[in-house]
Design a protein around this motif. Structure first.
Motif, PDB file in Angstrom:
ATOM      1  N   VAL A  45       1.000  -1.073  -0.161  1.00  0.00           N
ATOM      2  CA  VAL A  45      -0.071   0.062  -0.003  1.00  0.00           C
ATOM      3  C   VAL A  45       1.160   1.221   0.159  1.00  0.00           C
ATOM      4  O   VAL A  45       0.548   2.103  -0.639  1.00  0.00           O
ATOM      5  N   GLU A  46       2.069   1.068   0.833  1.00  0.00           N
ATOM      6  CA  GLU A  46       2.893   2.447   0.893  1.00  0.00           C
ATOM      7  C   GLU A  46       3.490   2.827  -0.514  1.00  0.00           C
ATOM      8  O   GLU A  46       3.495   3.752  -0.974  1.00  0.00           O
ATOM      9  N   ALA A  47       3.712   1.817  -1.230  1.00  0.00           N
ATOM     10  CA  ALA A  47       4.437   1.624  -2.481  1.00  0.00           C
ATOM     11  C   ALA A  47       3.539   2.503  -3.458  1.00  0.00           C
ATOM     12  O   ALA A  47       3.746   3.054  -4.413  1.00  0.00           O
ATOM     13  N   LEU A  48       2.155   1.850  -3.431  1.00  0.00           N
ATOM     14  CA  LEU A  48       1.052   2.314  -4.220  1.00  0.00           C
ATOM     15  C   LEU A  48       0.854   3.819  -4.028  1.00  0.00           C
ATOM     16  O   LEU A  48       0.566   4.670  -5.103  1.00  0.00           O
ATOM     17  N   ARG A  49       0.882   4.192  -2.731  1.00  0.00           N
ATOM     18  CA  ARG A  49       0.786   5.764  -2.383  1.00  0.00           C
ATOM     19  C   ARG A  49       1.864   6.553  -2.768  1.00  0.00           C
ATOM     20  O   ARG A  49       1.623   7.683  -3.564  1.00  0.00           O
ATOM     21  N   ARG A  50       3.178   5.941  -2.787  1.00  0.00           N
ATOM     22  CA  ARG A  50       4.091   6.849  -3.279  1.00  0.00           C
ATOM     23  C   ARG A  50       4.175   7.091  -4.910  1.00  0.00           C
ATOM     24  O   ARG A  50       4.235   7.951  -5.469  1.00  0.00           O
ATOM     25  N   ARG A  51       3.902   5.901  -5.959  1.00  0.00           N
ATOM     26  CA  ARG A  51       3.559   6.024  -7.177  1.00  0.00           C
ATOM     27  C   ARG A  51       2.335   6.931  -7.458  1.00  0.00           C
ATOM     28  O   ARG A  51       2.435   7.944  -8.352  1.00  0.00           O
ATOM     29  N   THR A  52       1.143   6.789  -6.557  1.00  0.00           N
ATOM     30  CA  THR A  52       0.149   7.861  -6.877  1.00  0.00           C
ATOM     31  C   THR A  52       0.536   9.299  -6.703  1.00  0.00           C
ATOM     32  O   THR A  52       0.172  10.199  -7.396  1.00  0.00           O
ATOM     33  N   ALA A  53       1.386   9.648  -5.515  1.00  0.00           N
ATOM     34  CA  ALA A  53       1.759  10.901  -5.326  1.00  0.00           C
ATOM     35  C   ALA A  53       2.710  11.402  -6.380  1.00  0.00           C
ATOM     36  O   ALA A  53       2.785  12.594  -6.760  1.00  0.00           O
ATOM     37  N   GLU A  54       3.797  10.573  -6.963  1.00  0.00           N
ATOM     38  CA  GLU A  54       4.629  10.919  -7.918  1.00  0.00           C
ATOM     39  C   GLU A  54       3.566  11.291  -9.399  1.00  0.00           C
ATOM     40  O   GLU A  54       4.238  12.361  -9.960  1.00  0.00           O
ATOM     41  N   ARG A  55       2.867  10.615  -9.646  1.00  0.00           N
ATOM     42  CA  ARG A  55       1.921  10.919 -10.626  1.00  0.00           C
ATOM     43  C   ARG A  55       1.207  12.106 -10.513  1.00  0.00           C
ATOM     44  O   ARG A  55       1.037  12.920 -11.450  1.00  0.00           O
ATOM     45  N   ALA A  56       0.662  12.410  -9.160  1.00  0.00           N
ATOM     46  CA  ALA A  56      -0.252  13.443  -8.930  1.00  0.00           C
ATOM     47  C   ALA A  56       0.863  14.812  -8.961  1.00  0.00           C
ATOM     48  O   ALA A  56       0.551  16.045  -9.718  1.00  0.00           O
ATOM     49  N   GLY A  57       1.889  14.706  -8.519  1.00  0.00           N
ATOM     50  CA  GLY A  57       3.073  15.866  -8.729  1.00  0.00           C
ATOM     51  C   GLY A  57       3.353  16.066 -10.296  1.00  0.00           C
ATOM     52  O   GLY A  57       3.378  17.119 -10.536  1.00  0.00           O
ATOM     53  N   GLY A  58       3.490  14.913 -11.096  1.00  0.00           N
ATOM     54  CA  GLY A  58       3.775  15.333 -12.448  1.00  0.00           C
ATOM     55  C   GLY A  58       2.658  16.081 -13.100  1.00  0.00           C
ATOM     56  O   GLY A  58       2.550  16.861 -13.950  1.00  0.00           O
TER      57      GLY A  58
END
Length: 334
Positions: A230-243
């Motif tokens: 779940v933490e890895a998925l949150r990081r990927r989601t945050a990176e995409r949101a930042g982009g």
């Protein structure tokens, strides 16, 4: 008979007839008063030194039996705290508290005068609530020594109680009053057994807590892989949101060409065409030809997506009446 009772069973306030010596730490003196039928009357003041002991002894007079004397200590020397113990220890509270005193206070049992009072019982939780009172011995040694030297040793202590009334302390630790010789061995064995039961009762909640903690740690370890995923998925989601946020910010800064082109296509009439179009940071420059260039300003300004529209150069009319050449600056805003 009163001294044979445990501290928790004794009255918390002693109102019997007695001489009362009140300690005055400010000037190292004792104020003597005589209590009869609950009322006190002054009987003099004496210094805490050999001279004061001599004066006390002289006041008592030769051949007279020393009256029962109590030493009253000031509130600053009294420490109180609530204590909760297993209900199984109720029959041996004196002994249990003596063993636990160094844990319940900054003092060892031999460093203080202490007593207690039972405040309540919770049978459902198996607990008994007490109020423990302590007076350090060190602050009273000089006063007690002066009274002994005067032949008037203190029989006990009086101290103000935080909730009102007063505490009554014996000069021996609770539970050490004289008992018949035939009962001492049996009492010691009973005390040892009660102490062992008290330790078991006190340790049982901690053992249960340790077992529950171990079970919780096992559940946490079992769920750790899912938490990691779940933490890895949150990081990927945050990176995409930042982009996406960066793209949106850049588009807002530079302008959105497709949206601007669509808006201009919808606004400009059919008799108007563009020969040049530039868009920089939300500002478009239109160059073209129209049958009526003046009406274009009104049409562009009426669109809600356009902040302002104005001619950027003079309008020129073509020869032969074939239309007007214009240059218009359009601000699409943020």
């Amino acid at each position: 008979m009163r001294e044979l009772l445990s501290a928790g069973m004794r009255p918390s306030e002693d109102r019997s007839d007695a001489l009362i010596a009140t300690l005055q730490p400010a000037d190292a003196s004792l104020s003597l008063s005589r209590r009869r039928r609950g009322r006190e009357s002054p009987a003099g003041a004496f210094s805490i030194d050999p001279a004061g002991a001599t004066a006390l002894r002289r006041q008592l007079g030769p051949g007279r039996r020393a009256p029962r004397l109590l030493l009253r200590v000031p509130p600053a020397l009294v420490l109180e705290r609530p204590v909760t113990l297993p209900l199984a220890t109720e029959g041996e509270l004196d002994r249990v508290l003596a063993y636990e005193l160094d844990r319940l206070s900054p003092f060892r049992a031999e460093e203080v005068f202490w007593t207690y009072a039972v405040e309540g019982r919770d049978t459902s939780a198996g607990q008994i609530r007490l109020r423990l009172a302590l007076v350090p011995r060190q602050g009273l040694e000089a006063a007690l020594g002066t009274l002994r030297a005067a032949g008037m040793p203190a029989a006990g202590l009086l101290a103000p109680r935080g909730s009102g009334g007063s505490w009554s302390f014996g000069l021996e630790a609770p539970g050490t009053a004289r008992e018949p010789a035939g009962r001492r061995l049996a009492l010691r064995l009973a005390v040892a057994g009660c102490a062992a039961l008290a330790l078991v009762a006190a340790a049982l909640p901690f053992l249960r807590q340790q077992r529950a903690l171990a079970a919780a740690e096992a559940r946490i370890a079992a769920s750790r892989p899912a938490v990691t995923e779940v933490e890895a998925l949150r990081r990927r989601t945050a990176e995409r949101a930042g982009g996406n946020d960066a793209l949106s910010a850049e588009a807002a800064r530079l302008g959105r060409p497709l949206e601007a082109l669509a808006a201009l296509t919808a606004i400009l009439p059919d008799d108007t065409f563009l020969t040049a179009l530039t868009l920089r940071q939300g500002v478009a420059t239109l160059t073209g030809q129209s049958a009526g260039a003046a009406r274009l300003i009104a049409a562009l300004s009426a669109d809600p997506s356009i902040r302002s529209a104005a001619f950027a150069a003079p309008v020129t009319r073509q020869e032969g009446g074939r239309g007007e050449v214009f240059t218009i600056r359009v601000d699409f805003g943020a």
